[in-house]
Write a protein that holds these residues in place. Structure first.
Motif, PDB file in Angstrom:
ATOM      1  N   ALA A  60      41.232  20.115  32.739  1.00  0.00           N
ATOM      2  CA  ALA A  60      41.406  21.535  33.035  1.00  0.00           C
ATOM      3  C   ALA A  60      41.227  21.715  34.540  1.00  0.00           C
ATOM      4  O   ALA A  60      40.113  21.591  35.050  1.00  0.00           O
ATOM      5  N   PHE A  61      42.311  21.984  35.235  1.00  0.00           N
ATOM      6  CA  PHE A  61      42.245  22.243  36.669  1.00  0.00           C
ATOM      7  C   PHE A  61      42.033  23.747  36.802  1.00  0.00           C
ATOM      8  O   PHE A  61      42.969  24.537  36.742  1.00  0.00           O
ATOM      9  N   ALA A  62      40.773  24.131  36.937  1.00  0.00           N
ATOM     10  CA  ALA A  62      40.383  25.539  36.798  1.00  0.00           C
ATOM     11  C   ALA A  62      40.374  26.276  38.129  1.00  0.00           C
ATOM     12  O   ALA A  62      39.682  25.880  39.068  1.00  0.00           O
ATOM     13  N   SER A  63      41.121  27.359  38.174  1.00  0.00           N
ATOM     14  CA  SER A  63      41.183  28.220  39.352  1.00  0.00           C
ATOM     15  C   SER A  63      40.423  29.510  39.072  1.00  0.00           C
ATOM     16  O   SER A  63      40.650  30.171  38.059  1.00  0.00           O
ATOM     17  N   THR A  64      39.506  29.846  39.967  1.00  0.00           N
ATOM     18  CA  THR A  64      38.732  31.081  39.841  1.00  0.00           C
ATOM     19  C   THR A  64      38.675  31.777  41.199  1.00  0.00           C
ATOM     20  O   THR A  64      39.111  31.234  42.213  1.00  0.00           O
ATOM     21  N   VAL A  65      38.137  32.982  41.207  1.00  0.00           N
ATOM     22  CA  VAL A  65      37.825  33.666  42.470  1.00  0.00           C
ATOM     23  C   VAL A  65      36.417  34.223  42.352  1.00  0.00           C
ATOM     24  O   VAL A  65      35.929  34.515  41.252  1.00  0.00           O
ATOM     25  N   ASP A  66      35.738  34.358  43.497  1.00  0.00           N
ATOM     26  CA  ASP A  66      34.404  34.948  43.474  1.00  0.00           C
ATOM     27  C   ASP A  66      34.528  36.469  43.596  1.00  0.00           C
ATOM     28  O   ASP A  66      35.636  37.026  43.603  1.00  0.00           O
ATOM     29  N   GLU A  67      33.393  37.148  43.708  1.00  0.00           N
ATOM     30  CA  GLU A  67      33.407  38.620  43.752  1.00  0.00           C
ATOM     31  C   GLU A  67      34.107  39.155  44.992  1.00  0.00           C
ATOM     32  O   GLU A  67      34.567  40.300  45.003  1.00  0.00           O
ATOM     33  N   GLU A  68      34.223  38.331  46.015  1.00  0.00           N
ATOM     34  CA  GLU A  68      34.916  38.750  47.239  1.00  0.00           C
ATOM     35  C   GLU A  68      36.394  38.375  47.213  1.00  0.00           C
ATOM     36  O   GLU A  68      37.111  38.618  48.174  1.00  0.00           O
ATOM     37  N   GLY A  69      36.848  37.777  46.113  1.00  0.00           N
ATOM     38  CA  GLY A  69      38.254  37.398  45.978  1.00  0.00           C
ATOM     39  C   GLY A  69      38.591  36.059  46.599  1.00  0.00           C
ATOM     40  O   GLY A  69      39.774  35.699  46.705  1.00  0.00           O
ATOM     41  N   ARG A  70      37.579  35.269  46.985  1.00  0.00           N
ATOM     42  CA  ARG A  70      37.827  33.956  47.597  1.00  0.00           C
ATOM     43  C   ARG A  70      38.142  32.930  46.507  1.00  0.00           C
ATOM     44  O   ARG A  70      37.404  32.805  45.537  1.00  0.00           O
ATOM     45  N   PRO A  71      39.232  32.152  46.677  1.00  0.00           N
ATOM     46  CA  PRO A  71      39.655  31.201  45.643  1.00  0.00           C
ATOM     47  C   PRO A  71      38.752  29.985  45.555  1.00  0.00           C
ATOM     48  O   PRO A  71      38.152  29.556  46.540  1.00  0.00           O
ATOM     49  N   LEU A  82      31.641  27.909  37.385  1.00  0.00           N
ATOM     50  CA  LEU A  82      30.820  28.601  36.393  1.00  0.00           C
ATOM     51  C   LEU A  82      30.286  29.912  36.951  1.00  0.00           C
ATOM     52  O   LEU A  82      30.325  30.959  36.281  1.00  0.00           O
ATOM     53  N   GLU A  83      29.813  29.875  38.162  1.00  0.00           N
ATOM     54  CA  GLU A  83      29.273  31.094  38.777  1.00  0.00           C
ATOM     55  C   GLU A  83      30.339  32.179  38.887  1.00  0.00           C
ATOM     56  O   GLU A  83      30.086  33.354  38.609  1.00  0.00           O
ATOM     57  N   ASN A  84      31.552  31.784  39.273  1.00  0.00           N
ATOM     58  CA  ASN A  84      32.644  32.751  39.400  1.00  0.00           C
ATOM     59  C   ASN A  84      33.046  33.333  38.054  1.00  0.00           C
ATOM     60  O   ASN A  84      33.277  34.538  37.911  1.00  0.00           O
ATOM     61  N   VAL A  85      33.119  32.465  37.045  1.00  0.00           N
ATOM     62  CA  VAL A  85      33.518  32.915  35.708  1.00  0.00           C
ATOM     63  C   VAL A  85      32.514  33.907  35.145  1.00  0.00           C
ATOM     64  O   VAL A  85      32.884  34.913  34.516  1.00  0.00           O
ATOM     65  N   LEU A  86      31.252  33.658  35.355  1.00  0.00           N
ATOM     66  CA  LEU A  86      30.219  34.562  34.843  1.00  0.00           C
ATOM     67  C   LEU A  86      30.325  35.948  35.487  1.00  0.00           C
ATOM     68  O   LEU A  86      30.000  36.957  34.859  1.00  0.00           O
ATOM     69  N   LYS A  87      30.803  35.987  36.728  1.00  0.00           N
ATOM     70  CA  LYS A  87      30.903  37.262  37.445  1.00  0.00           C
ATOM     71  C   LYS A  87      32.216  37.991  37.187  1.00  0.00           C
ATOM     72  O   LYS A  87      32.246  39.211  37.064  1.00  0.00           O
ATOM     73  N   THR A  88      33.325  37.229  37.094  1.00  0.00           N
ATOM     74  CA  THR A  88      34.647  37.870  37.026  1.00  0.00           C
ATOM     75  C   THR A  88      35.302  37.829  35.654  1.00  0.00           C
ATOM     76  O   THR A  88      36.215  38.603  35.381  1.00  0.00           O
ATOM     77  N   LYS A  89      34.870  36.881  34.788  1.00  0.00           N
ATOM     78  CA  LYS A  89      35.409  36.744  33.421  1.00  0.00           C
ATOM     79  C   LYS A  89      36.901  36.393  33.412  1.00  0.00           C
ATOM     80  O   LYS A  89      37.610  36.716  32.451  1.00  0.00           O
ATOM     81  N   GLU A  90      37.378  35.697  34.436  1.00  0.00           N
ATOM     82  CA  GLU A  90      38.781  35.303  34.492  1.00  0.00           C
ATOM     83  C   GLU A  90      38.903  33.880  35.025  1.00  0.00           C
ATOM     84  O   GLU A  90      38.084  33.430  35.838  1.00  0.00           O
ATOM     85  N   VAL A  91      39.950  33.181  34.575  1.00  0.00           N
ATOM     86  CA  VAL A  91      40.213  31.825  35.044  1.00  0.00           C
ATOM     87  C   VAL A  91      41.676  31.471  34.761  1.00  0.00           C
ATOM     88  O   VAL A  91      42.270  31.995  33.810  1.00  0.00           O
ATOM     89  N   VAL A  92      42.242  30.629  35.600  1.00  0.00           N
ATOM     90  CA  VAL A  92      43.544  30.032  35.316  1.00  0.00           C
ATOM     91  C   VAL A  92      43.316  28.545  35.113  1.00  0.00           C
ATOM     92  O   VAL A  92      42.709  27.874  35.950  1.00  0.00           O
ATOM     93  N   ILE A  93      43.771  28.035  33.979  1.00  0.00           N
ATOM     94  CA  ILE A  93      43.655  26.604  33.688  1.00  0.00           C
ATOM     95  C   ILE A  93      45.022  25.971  33.891  1.00  0.00           C
ATOM     96  O   ILE A  93      45.990  26.308  33.205  1.00  0.00           O
ATOM     97  N   ASN A  94      45.091  25.068  34.850  1.00  0.00           N
ATOM     98  CA  ASN A  94      46.336  24.404  35.212  1.00  0.00           C
ATOM     99  C   ASN A  94      46.361  22.982  34.656  1.00  0.00           C
ATOM    100  O   ASN A  94      45.373  22.244  34.764  1.00  0.00           O
ATOM    101  N   VAL A  95      47.483  22.595  34.057  1.00  0.00           N
ATOM    102  CA  VAL A  95      47.650  21.236  33.546  1.00  0.00           C
ATOM    103  C   VAL A  95      47.927  20.298  34.720  1.00  0.00           C
ATOM    104  O   VAL A  95      48.635  20.659  35.660  1.00  0.00           O
ATOM    105  N   VAL A  96      47.376  19.092  34.664  1.00  0.00           N
ATOM    106  CA  VAL A  96      47.531  18.121  35.744  1.00  0.00           C
ATOM    107  C   VAL A  96      48.531  17.047  35.340  1.00  0.00           C
ATOM    108  O   VAL A  96      48.381  16.420  34.282  1.00  0.00           O
ATOM    109  N   ASP A  97      49.560  16.830  36.166  1.00  0.00           N
ATOM    110  CA  ASP A  97      50.494  15.728  35.925  1.00  0.00           C
ATOM    111  C   ASP A  97      50.290  14.638  36.977  1.00  0.00           C
ATOM    112  O   ASP A  97      49.488  14.773  37.902  1.00  0.00           O
ATOM    113  N   PHE A  98      51.036  13.546  36.819  1.00  0.00           N
ATOM    114  CA  PHE A  98      50.823  12.388  37.686  1.00  0.00           C
ATOM    115  C   PHE A  98      51.122  12.693  39.153  1.00  0.00           C
ATOM    116  O   PHE A  98      50.477  12.150  40.056  1.00  0.00           O
TER     117      PHE A  98
END
Length: 291
Positions: free
Chosen positions: A28-39, A74-90
């Motif tokens: 799971a290549f997980a993309s999140t943002v913090d409360e300030e919108g930083r990726p 984890l910290e970002n998810v607890l604050k924003t409740k959002e995530v993008v899970i990206n599939v990883v290829d070769f």
């Protein structure tokens, strides 16, 4: 066998055994943002899909073993409740690995790894443009599994929209398992490339396999056939009829020669050759000649 008690092992050693034994693990290549919108972007191999209705993916950012701290994801998810899970290829595995570096809070791993930030449609975190499949998710629950170093935190992520690159689709519109070219995590520094070692095993759903226990003794007790071979044979509903066997012999004169030699081991070896080519019906017809 080496028998071990988890409670008596140092956590790093236990961690190594678990990851070495359980694999390959999807990433799971997980993309999140913090409360300030930083990726933030980070890979996790404690991951899988657990429901289709509703569509739910679960991944687990574990607490660091060395100092029991938590990860930015984890910290970002607890604050924003959002995530993008990206599939990883070769094609992106090296960039994915680079993004796993523990950069300082606020550092953009998209930039560090040279990956493309693509705006999502339903959530704030960005998608990885290079990923063949991208799942936009809302987090519905986070379940801590412990408080010590190495403890997981199950993130239940419901898919609200997903994106699939057209070039990985087959002619029927499904995902082509060769084209998606996924990689998966093994133990240590090892990965595996899925499409380099794929093989097909028909699922006994539409038909009910007779089972290995129903195989004739001379087949079940063969010194040539392996457990996998017997599993393939036991996955059919019924043994071939005498007429099918006779027709097979007529069409394959070399099989007739094996019968004349009356050597069961050679016949079993021939059947194994058919099984290696996934020609289960032919293997059965050969084996029935040794009754």
């Amino acid at each position: 066998m080496v028998s071990l008690s988890p409670s008596k092992l140092p956590v790093p050693e236990l961690h190594s055994y678990l990851l070495g034994a359980v694999g390959p693990r999807p990433i799971a290549f997980a993309s999140t943002v913090d409360e300030e919108g930083r990726p933030n972007l980070s890979p996790f191999s404690f991951f899988n899909v657990f429901s289709a209705n509703p569509p739910v993916l679960i991944f687990s950012p574990a607490r660091r073993v060395r100092d029991n701290t938590t990860k930015h994801t984890l910290e970002n998810v607890l604050k924003t409740k959002e995530v993008v899970i990206n599939v990883v290829d070769f094609n992106m595995v090296q960039q994915m690995s680079l993004a796993s570096t523990e950069y300082e809070e606020g550092e953009n791993e998209f930039v560090k790894a040279g990956l493309t930030m693509v705006s999502s449609e339903e959530v704030k975190p960005f998608r990885v443009g290079e990923s063949p499949v991208q799942f936009e998710c809302r987090v519905i629950k986070v379940e801590p599994l412990g408080e010590g170093g190495g403890a997981g935190n199950l993130i239940f992520a419901e898919v609200v929209r997903f994106h699939i690159k057209k070039n990985i689709l087959d002619t029927d519109g499904g995902i082509d398992q060769h084209k998606i070219d996924q990689v998966a995590r093994m133990g240590g520094n090892w990965y595996t490339r899925a499409n380099m070692g794929m093989f097909e095993v028909p699922k006994p759903i539409r038909s009910k396999g007779m089972g290995i226990d129903k195989l004739p003794d001379h087949i079940r007790n063969s010194n040539v056939l392996s457990g996998n071979d017997l599993g393939m044979l036991g996955n059919v509903e019924a043994m071939p009829s005498e007429q099918e066997i006779e027709e097979f012999i007529e069409e394959n004169p070399q099989i007739r020669d094996l019968i004349k030699q009356n050597k069961g081991e050679l016949i079993h070896k021939k059947a194994k050759e058919f099984l290696m080519k996934n020609e289960v019906s032919s293997a059965w017809k050969v084996l029935m000649l040794t009754q």
